[in-house]
Design a protein around this motif. Structure first.
Motif, PDB file in Angstrom:
ATOM      1  N   ARG A 112       0.832  -1.205   0.000  1.00 51.15           N
ATOM      2  CA  ARG A 112       0.000   0.000   0.000  1.00 51.15           C
ATOM      3  C   ARG A 112       0.862   1.249   0.000  1.00 51.15           C
ATOM      4  N   SER A 113       1.951   1.208   0.722  1.00 48.89           N
ATOM      5  CA  SER A 113       2.945   2.276   0.837  1.00 48.89           C
ATOM      6  C   SER A 113       3.558   2.187   2.219  1.00 48.89           C
ATOM      7  N   ILE A 114       4.830   2.480   2.317  1.00 46.08           N
ATOM      8  CA  ILE A 114       5.489   2.510   3.625  1.00 46.08           C
ATOM      9  C   ILE A 114       4.902   3.626   4.478  1.00 46.08           C
ATOM     10  N   PHE A 115       4.219   4.575   3.842  1.00 38.78           N
ATOM     11  CA  PHE A 115       3.631   5.708   4.558  1.00 38.78           C
ATOM     12  C   PHE A 115       2.186   5.459   4.982  1.00 38.78           C
ATOM     13  N   TYR A 116       1.621   4.344   4.583  1.00 36.92           N
ATOM     14  CA  TYR A 116       0.230   4.037   4.945  1.00 36.92           C
ATOM     15  C   TYR A 116      -0.017   4.161   6.445  1.00 36.92           C
ATOM     16  N   PRO A 117       0.827   3.570   7.309  1.00 35.72           N
ATOM     17  CA  PRO A 117       0.541   3.642   8.746  1.00 35.72           C
ATOM     18  C   PRO A 117       0.602   5.055   9.310  1.00 35.72           C
ATOM     19  N   VAL A 118       1.248   5.976   8.606  1.00 35.09           N
ATOM     20  CA  VAL A 118       1.372   7.344   9.105  1.00 35.09           C
ATOM     21  C   VAL A 118       0.093   8.138   8.869  1.00 35.09           C
ATOM     22  N   PHE A 119      -0.529   7.935   7.723  1.00 39.32           N
ATOM     23  CA  PHE A 119      -1.624   8.799   7.306  1.00 39.32           C
ATOM     24  C   PHE A 119      -3.012   8.170   7.373  1.00 39.32           C
ATOM     25  N   VAL A 120      -3.087   6.842   7.326  1.00 38.52           N
ATOM     26  CA  VAL A 120      -4.373   6.189   7.116  1.00 38.52           C
ATOM     27  C   VAL A 120      -4.645   5.161   8.211  1.00 38.52           C
ATOM     28  N   ASP A 121      -5.875   5.119   8.681  1.00 38.83           N
ATOM     29  CA  ASP A 121      -6.320   4.083   9.612  1.00 38.83           C
ATOM     30  C   ASP A 121      -6.801   2.875   8.819  1.00 38.83           C
ATOM     31  N   GLU A 122      -6.709   1.712   9.407  1.00 46.26           N
ATOM     32  CA  GLU A 122      -7.130   0.489   8.734  1.00 46.26           C
ATOM     33  C   GLU A 122      -8.600   0.522   8.328  1.00 46.26           C
ATOM     34  N   LYS A 123      -9.406   1.237   9.087  1.00 43.79           N
ATOM     35  CA  LYS A 123     -10.845   1.267   8.808  1.00 43.79           C
ATOM     36  C   LYS A 123     -11.202   2.195   7.658  1.00 43.79           C
ATOM     37  N   ASP A 124     -10.286   3.057   7.253  1.00 42.70           N
ATOM     38  CA  ASP A 124     -10.589   4.044   6.218  1.00 42.70           C
ATOM     39  C   ASP A 124     -10.764   3.377   4.857  1.00 42.70           C
ATOM     40  N   SER A 125     -11.664   3.936   4.046  1.00 47.49           N
ATOM     41  CA  SER A 125     -11.892   3.389   2.713  1.00 47.49           C
ATOM     42  C   SER A 125     -12.236   4.523   1.756  1.00 47.49           C
ATOM     43  N   LEU A 126     -12.026   4.262   0.464  1.00 44.38           N
ATOM     44  CA  LEU A 126     -12.302   5.259  -0.563  1.00 44.38           C
ATOM     45  C   LEU A 126     -13.260   4.682  -1.606  1.00 44.38           C
ATOM     46  N   LEU A 127     -13.781   5.566  -2.436  1.00 42.61           N
ATOM     47  CA  LEU A 127     -14.719   5.157  -3.475  1.00 42.61           C
ATOM     48  C   LEU A 127     -14.118   5.357  -4.864  1.00 42.61           C
ATOM     49  N   ARG A 128     -14.617   4.605  -5.814  1.00 39.65           N
ATOM     50  CA  ARG A 128     -14.339   4.789  -7.238  1.00 39.65           C
ATOM     51  C   ARG A 128     -12.844   4.700  -7.573  1.00 39.65           C
ATOM     52  N   GLY A 129     -12.113   3.883  -6.838  1.00 41.55           N
ATOM     53  CA  GLY A 129     -10.736   3.605  -7.213  1.00 41.55           C
ATOM     54  C   GLY A 129      -9.733   4.704  -6.938  1.00 41.55           C
ATOM     55  N   SER A 130     -10.111   5.688  -6.134  1.00 43.78           N
ATOM     56  CA  SER A 130      -9.181   6.771  -5.823  1.00 43.78           C
ATOM     57  C   SER A 130      -8.079   6.296  -4.886  1.00 43.78           C
ATOM     58  N   TYR A 131      -6.907   6.912  -4.990  1.00 50.12           N
ATOM     59  CA  TYR A 131      -5.812   6.706  -4.051  1.00 50.12           C
ATOM     60  C   TYR A 131      -5.766   7.906  -3.100  1.00 50.12           C
ATOM     61  N   TYR A 132      -5.162   7.696  -1.944  1.00 55.14           N
ATOM     62  CA  TYR A 132      -4.955   8.808  -1.025  1.00 55.14           C
ATOM     63  C   TYR A 132      -3.798   9.676  -1.530  1.00 55.14           C
ATOM     64  N   SER A 133      -3.929  10.975  -1.325  1.00 56.37           N
ATOM     65  CA  SER A 133      -2.898  11.928  -1.734  1.00 56.37           C
ATOM     66  C   SER A 133      -2.637  12.888  -0.582  1.00 56.37           C
ATOM     67  N   PHE A 134      -1.387  12.967  -0.147  1.00 52.88           N
ATOM     68  CA  PHE A 134      -1.024  13.823   0.986  1.00 52.88           C
ATOM     69  C   PHE A 134       0.139  14.723   0.578  1.00 52.88           C
ATOM     70  N   ALA A 135      -0.069  16.024   0.648  1.00 50.52           N
ATOM     71  CA  ALA A 135       0.965  16.975   0.248  1.00 50.52           C
ATOM     72  C   ALA A 135       1.386  17.834   1.436  1.00 50.52           C
ATOM     73  N   GLU A 136       2.677  18.011   1.589  1.00 50.84           N
ATOM     74  CA  GLU A 136       3.215  18.899   2.619  1.00 50.84           C
ATOM     75  C   GLU A 136       3.318  20.296   2.018  1.00 50.84           C
ATOM     76  N   VAL A 137       2.464  21.188   2.483  1.00 49.56           N
ATOM     77  CA  VAL A 137       2.397  22.535   1.916  1.00 49.56           C
ATOM     78  C   VAL A 137       3.096  23.535   2.823  1.00 49.56           C
ATOM     79  N   ASP A 138       3.744  24.482   2.192  1.00 44.22           N
ATOM     80  CA  ASP A 138       4.480  25.542   2.891  1.00 44.22           C
ATOM     81  C   ASP A 138       3.894  26.865   2.416  1.00 44.22           C
ATOM     82  N   LEU A 139       3.187  27.582   3.302  1.00 42.25           N
ATOM     83  CA  LEU A 139       2.489  28.805   2.920  1.00 42.25           C
ATOM     84  C   LEU A 139       3.199  30.048   3.444  1.00 42.25           C
TER      85      LEU A 139
END
Length: 425
Positions: free
Chosen positions: A311-338
Motif C-alpha cells: 500500500r505504501s510505507i507511509f500508509y501507517p502514518v496517514f491512514v487508519d485500517e478502517k478508512d476506505s475510498l470510493l471509485r478507485g481513488s488513491y490517497y494523496s497527501f501533500a506537505e504545503v508551505d504557505l
C-alpha cells in the motif's frame, strides 16, 4: 549463513552470557548447542523472539547463562555487538579498512571490533578515538552500523543511504523534529529495508537501548535483507524517490504518466511540461488566488486497494485500517508551505490551488496521523478558522483519481514556468 560448530575447547572459553572469542568455528552445529538453544527457562515457545534467539544461539552468535537463562531483555553493549557482527561469515570485508584508534575497547573485544570495522559495520572516523565500548548500544547507532554493513554487501545500499537525505521518514521523531540529522539516513534505510521498525508509540527510539532478544531478531533480518537487491524493496524505493524527487508517485501509481501534448493548445510551450516533481518541489507555485505564496515540500501517494507494505510505507502514518475510498481513488497527501500575505482563512487556503489531489484546505483526521504527531492545519488556526501564523507548514489531504469520469489530471505550475503535469493512463 553457514552453520557453525563450536569446539569443546572454544565452548569452555566462552564467557558466560556469551560474548567471548569464537575461534575454531565451522561445519554444523553440535547437538548439545541445539538442545541448549531450545531449553532456556526465560524463552518459552510463546516468546516473541523465540525462533530468532534459538537460531542465533545455534549459529554461535550468543550463548546462554549458567543458570539456564538467556536474559532476552538484557541490553547489549557496543563491544558485545561489534563482536557479534564480526562473526557474520557471509559479510564481505572492505578492500581497505579504516584505521582503528579506539583506546577504550576491552582486550577480549579488540579482535571483534577490528573485524567489525573491516566488515564495514563501524566507521572509526565517526568517533573521536573512543567507541564508548562498554556503553549499551542504542537503536540509532545500531541503525548506522547495520546500514553501513549493507553498503558493503551491495553498493546500491550505500547509494540508498545518500538518496534518502531529503526524504520523509515514517517515524514520530521525524515529524516532531527530534530526529538528529546525523542519524536520519540510517534510520530511513533501516525502516525502508524492514530491518527495524517503529514501536507502538510510533517512535523509532534512537536513544533506546537494544536487548539481546532484539539483536537476535536483527541478525535474522539482516541476513535476509543482505540477500535482497535494494530495488526489490518497495519501501526503500519509496523513501529513495521521495528523497530525490519529493514524491513516491512513480512507485505507488506508475499509471500516472506525462499528459500528452494533444491535451495542450498548439501555442503552449510543451517543453516546460515535466513528470519530475523535483522540478517544482520547494518552488513558488502559480496560485489561483493571491492570499498566500505556496510551495510543496513533499507529496505522498497511498494505494488502499492492496495489502500490507504494498500500500505504501507511509500508509501507517496517514491512514487508519478502517478508512476506505470510493471509485478507485488513491490517497494523496501533500506537505504545503504557505507564506500568507495578509490574513487568510482555512476556506481561502482551499482556493489557492483548487486541485483534488493537492489541496491545502484540510489535513487528514485519522488516528494514525495524530499518533505520529504530523503537522496538522488545525495547529495553525484560531477558533474562527483564521491562520494564527504567517508561515505555516502542514500536511494536506486529497484524492488521486483514476476514474475517467473524474479529474485525473494533476497540474502544478511553478512561477518559473515549469509545469508538472500528469494524467492517469
Amino acid at each position: 549463513m553457514r552453520k557453525q560448530i563450536i569446539s569443546s575447547v572454544t565452548a569452555l572459553a566462552l564467557f558466560v552470557g556469551g560474548f567471548g572469542s569464537f575461534a575454531g568455528m565451522g561445519g554444523t552445529i553440535t547437538v548439545e548447542a541445539a538442545q541448549a538453544a531450545s531449553s532456556f527457562k526465560d524463552v518459552p515457545a510463546s516468546h516473541w523472539a523465540s525462533s530468532a534467539i534459538h537460531s542465533a544461539v545455534e549459529k554461535g552468535y550468543f550463548k546462554g547463562y549458567a543458570d539456564g537463562t538467556f536474559k532476552p531483555g538484557s541490553p547489549v553493549t557496543k563491544a558485545e555487538m561489534a563482536s557479534i557482527l564480526a562473526r557474520l561469515n557471509d559479510q564481505p570485508e572492505l578492500p581497505t579498512a579504516e584505521p582503528n584508534h579506539f583506546t577504550d575497547v576491552p582486550e577480549w573485544a579488540k579482535n571483534g571490533v577490528a573485524t567489525a570495522i573491516a566488515k564495514g559495520f563501524i566507521h572509526p572516523s565517526s568517533y573521536k578515538d573512543k567507541l564508548d565500548a562498554q556503553a549499551a548500544l542504542e537503536r540509532g547507532e545500531m541503525a548506522e552500523w547495520l546500514t553501513q554493513g549493507l553498503s558493503v554487501v551491495d553498493s546500491d545500499y550505500g547509494q540508498a543511504l545518500s538518496d534518502v537525505t531529503n526524504t520523509v521518514i515514517p517515524a514520530k521523531e521525524y515529524f516532531t523534529g527530534k530526529l538528529a540529522d546525523s542519524q536520519k539516513n540510517a534510520v530511513a534505510v533501516a525502516l525502508g529495508t524492514g530491518l527495524m521498525s517503529v514501536a507502538n508509540d510510533k517512535t523509532f527510539g534512537v536513544n533506546r537501548t537494544t536487548t539481546r532478544a532484539e539483536v537476535a531478531v536483527l541478525l535474522s533480518r539482516y541476513a535476509s535483507v543482505a540477500k535482497t537487491k535494494p530495488a526489490d524493496l518497495q519501501g526503500l524505493n519509496e523513501l529513495r524517490q521521495v528523497g530525490l524527487t519529493g514524491t513516491n508517485l512513480s512507485v505507488i501509481a506508475p499509471r500516472y504518466q506525462k499528459t500528452s501534448k494533444n491535451k495542450f493548445l498548439d501555442s503552449y510551450d510543451y517543453s516546460k511540461v515535466t513528470t519530475d516533481f523535483s522540478q517544482v518541489r520547494n518552488k513558488d507555485l502559480v496560485t489561483i488566488t493571491n492570499y498566500a505564496d505556496v510551495k510543496l515540500r513533499n507529496w505522498i501517494i497511498v494505494n488502499p486497494y492492496t495489502t500490507e507494505s504494498k500500500r505504501s510505507i507511509f500508509y501507517p502514518v496517514f491512514v487508519d485500517e478502517k478508512d476506505s475510498l470510493l471509485r478507485g481513488s488513491y490517497y494523496s497527501f501533500a506537505e504545503v508551505d504557505l507564506n500568507i500575505k495578509d490574513s487568510m482563512t482555512q476556506l481561502q487556503a482551499g482556493s489557492l490551488l483548487q486541485s483534488p489531489s493537492i489541496n491545502p484546505l484540510k489535513s487528514p483526521n485519522s488516528n494514525s496521523f495524530l499518533e505520529y504527531s504530523v503537522p496538522h492545519i488545525n495547529d495553525f488556526l484560531s477558533n474562527k478558522g483564521v491562520f494564527k501564523v504567517k508561515n505555516p507548514t502542514y500536511w494536506s489531504t486529497g484524492l488521486l483519481h483514476f476514474d475517467k469520469s473524474l479529474t485525473t489530471q494533476v497540474k502544478v505550475i511553478a512561477k518559473d514556468g515549469t509545469d508538472f503535469n500528469m494524467t492517469a493512463n
